[in-house]
Design a protein around this motif. Sequence first.
Motif, short mmCIF file in Angstrom:
data_model
loop_
_atom_site.label_atom_id
_atom_site.label_comp_id
_atom_site.label_asym_id
_atom_site.label_seq_id
_atom_site.Cartn_x
_atom_site.Cartn_y
_atom_site.Cartn_z
N SER A 119 0.83 -1.21 0.00
CA SER A 119 0.00 0.00 0.00
C SER A 119 0.86 1.25 0.00
CB SER A 119 -0.94 0.00 1.20
OG SER A 119 -0.23 0.12 2.42
N VAL A 120 2.02 1.19 0.66
CA VAL A 120 2.94 2.33 0.63
C VAL A 120 3.48 2.54 -0.78
CG1 VAL A 120 5.17 3.20 1.43
CG2 VAL A 120 3.59 2.18 3.06
N ALA A 127 -5.56 4.79 -1.54
CA ALA A 127 -4.44 3.98 -2.01
C ALA A 127 -3.66 3.36 -0.86
CB ALA A 127 -3.51 4.83 -2.88
N GLN A 128 -3.51 4.09 0.23
CA GLN A 128 -2.71 3.63 1.36
C GLN A 128 -3.46 2.62 2.22
OE1 GLN A 128 0.46 4.06 2.43
NE2 GLN A 128 -0.01 2.76 4.20
N PHE A 129 -4.71 2.87 2.52
CA PHE A 129 -5.38 2.09 3.54
C PHE A 129 -6.33 1.01 3.03
CE2 PHE A 129 -4.22 6.04 5.79
CZ PHE A 129 -3.43 5.48 6.80
N PHE A 130 -6.69 1.05 1.73
CA PHE A 130 -7.59 0.00 1.24
C PHE A 130 -7.00 -1.40 1.39
CE2 PHE A 130 -9.14 -2.90 -2.00
CZ PHE A 130 -10.50 -2.88 -1.74
N PRO A 131 -5.75 -1.65 0.97
CA PRO A 131 -5.22 -3.02 1.15
C PRO A 131 -5.18 -3.45 2.61
CG PRO A 131 -3.84 -1.75 -0.35
CD PRO A 131 -4.77 -0.78 0.31
N ILE A 132 -4.85 -2.53 3.50
CA ILE A 132 -4.77 -2.85 4.92
C ILE A 132 -6.15 -3.18 5.48
CG2 ILE A 132 -4.12 -1.96 7.19
CD1 ILE A 132 -2.08 -0.17 5.74
N LEU A 133 -7.13 -2.34 5.17
CA LEU A 133 -8.50 -2.58 5.65
C LEU A 133 -9.10 -3.82 5.01
CD1 LEU A 133 -9.91 1.07 5.67
CD2 LEU A 133 -9.38 -0.36 7.65
N SER A 134 -8.80 -4.03 3.73
CA SER A 134 -9.33 -5.19 3.04
C SER A 134 -8.84 -6.48 3.69
CB SER A 134 -8.91 -5.16 1.57
OG SER A 134 -9.49 -6.23 0.85
N GLU A 135 -7.59 -6.50 4.07
CA GLU A 135 -7.03 -7.68 4.73
C GLU A 135 -7.56 -7.84 6.15
OE1 GLU A 135 -2.69 -8.13 6.09
OE2 GLU A 135 -2.73 -9.20 4.17
N ALA A 136 -7.73 -6.71 6.85
CA ALA A 136 -8.19 -6.76 8.24
C ALA A 136 -9.66 -7.15 8.33
CB ALA A 136 -7.97 -5.41 8.91
N LEU A 137 -10.49 -6.62 7.44
CA LEU A 137 -11.93 -6.89 7.51
C LEU A 137 -12.32 -8.19 6.80
CD1 LEU A 137 -13.28 -3.27 6.92
CD2 LEU A 137 -13.02 -4.50 9.09
N ASP A 138 -11.55 -8.54 5.74
CA ASP A 138 -11.72 -9.81 5.05
C ASP A 138 -13.08 -9.91 4.34
OD1 ASP A 138 -10.83 -12.26 4.18
OD2 ASP A 138 -11.50 -13.36 5.95
N GLN A 139 -13.12 -10.74 3.34
CA GLN A 139 -14.36 -11.11 2.63
C GLN A 139 -15.15 -9.91 2.10
OE1 GLN A 139 -15.11 -14.25 1.86
NE2 GLN A 139 -13.32 -15.01 2.94
N GLY A 140 -14.47 -8.87 1.70
CA GLY A 140 -15.17 -7.76 1.06
C GLY A 140 -15.90 -6.81 1.98
N ARG A 141 -15.73 -6.98 3.30
CA ARG A 141 -16.47 -6.12 4.23
C ARG A 141 -16.05 -4.66 4.14
NH1 ARG A 141 -15.96 -11.01 7.02
NH2 ARG A 141 -17.93 -11.82 7.88
N VAL A 142 -14.87 -4.39 3.57
CA VAL A 142 -14.43 -3.01 3.42
C VAL A 142 -15.38 -2.22 2.53
CG1 VAL A 142 -12.93 -3.51 1.44
CG2 VAL A 142 -12.42 -1.56 2.90
N PHE A 143 -16.07 -2.91 1.63
CA PHE A 143 -17.01 -2.21 0.74
C PHE A 143 -18.27 -1.76 1.47
CE2 PHE A 143 -14.28 -4.38 -2.28
CZ PHE A 143 -14.03 -3.36 -3.18
#
Length: 517
Positions: free
Chosen positions: A73-74, A463-479
Amino acid sequence: MASTTTTFQRWTADITPYLLYLITIVTLGPLQFGFHLAELNAPEAVIRCIDQPSILTAPSLPTCIPMTSGQFSVVSSIYTIGGLLGALTSGPLTTKYGRVLPMRLGALFFIVGPILSSLAPSIPVIALGRFISGIGAGAAIVVVPIYISEISPKESKGLFGALTQITINVGILVSQVLGYFLSYGNMWRVVLGTAGGIALVQGLGLVGVCESPSWLVTTGKTGQAKRMLESIRGGDIQEEVGKWGTAQEGQGENSSVRWYLSLAGQQIIKSTVRINGGADEYDSLLRGEENNQSTPPTKRSSEASIGILKVIVHPDHYRAIIAVIGVMLAQQLCGINSVIMYSVSFLRDLLPTTAGIITIGVGALNLVMTIACAPLSDRLGRKTCLLLSIAGMGSMSLMLGFALLFGVQILAAVATLLIVASFAVGLGPIPFILANELVGPEAVGATQSLALSANWIATFLVAQFFPILSEALDQGRVFFLFAGLAVVFFAFVSLWVPETQGKKDADEVWGRHRRED
């Protein structure tokens, strides 16, 4: 029929081979902006050693570079930091040294950045290359629209101006296609290096690009300006030359500064909505002229000096500042760049064989919808298109979240594509239009500066936090987060942002009544 033929002849009369050459060469800059924005999407798994082990195939050139989601993400988001730096610094350069020099410097950054990224042996080097490319991208999306507007004939300003956003989308599409076919072994380095080849072509082509006649006039070089205009038009220039005196009165370079700020950021597409008969309004904005022509030039000049701090606290402008920043944040925080930059990564598990193809579809649909939706804001109104766009993106984000959560493949594919389609309806073209229309000319520069900063910062956050949140929340919950933000921004636009379509100036937009002196 005769009328149509006459209009077409007038439209093509001033379009010369040299003008087409200039347009082709300079729009390679925005194309590279789009290319770099999306270049890491398709090959992410290969670059990060998810799909292959790291093997040295040449001295210090491993087949992949091990990265965590946070590190990747960085690498992705540092491009936006470079973009902000390039956008902010290129404005003063454009004002002082002309339009061509910043474009040539930008081409140099576009060459150096991809060289570093494509030959990177480690995370710091690939990140440095992305940062340098970002500087070139930030400069390109500021300077190129200025230059195109200043060299284009009046009848075709809307068309040529729209090429800026169109070529951005072409760049996105090209990078997605290359990424789909070259995401294996060390070939991802070819994807990253391709932009350097494009930049080399542009750099060589810029040798034959002339300076903007409009800028030459503002610096007192009228004779040189005439020669440049003659070479661009290839014919009679007396009518345009005759307007130079009135265009300069009370203007100086303030309008150029306002213009470069109005066109910076991911969505520099104000001109896109001017394709259908809007050249006069587009040109008047470029020249810094008012809808109220009775205002003396000297008054307009003095009003153009309001700074950022004064605009923020000014009773006539603070509401507009809040509206502009809110819309800019909505443009990015409703999730468009999560799709442009990371669609392969969040679709890979559910659609392992078709995620890359869907990503190509995203790029193609983005290009088609940008062109198709161009007239909508003039027909339906700015606010209506914004609300439709936010509602569409929010509902599709909700659909995508559930599709990823429950493993519904077709729903995930459709929702991903419709997020892009919804973006083109309003959030794509309208925010930078509103940044011009919600304030008077005296505050445009400061407002656009704030808009520029808000846009790039919001782009960085995604750009920075989507990959991190996507991995943390899992299964598309970031959307679901994007869907929630869409609800917030829908309410904000409904309650705070006024309609500007059909209003003659900011006073009418906000219902202010000024006393005539």
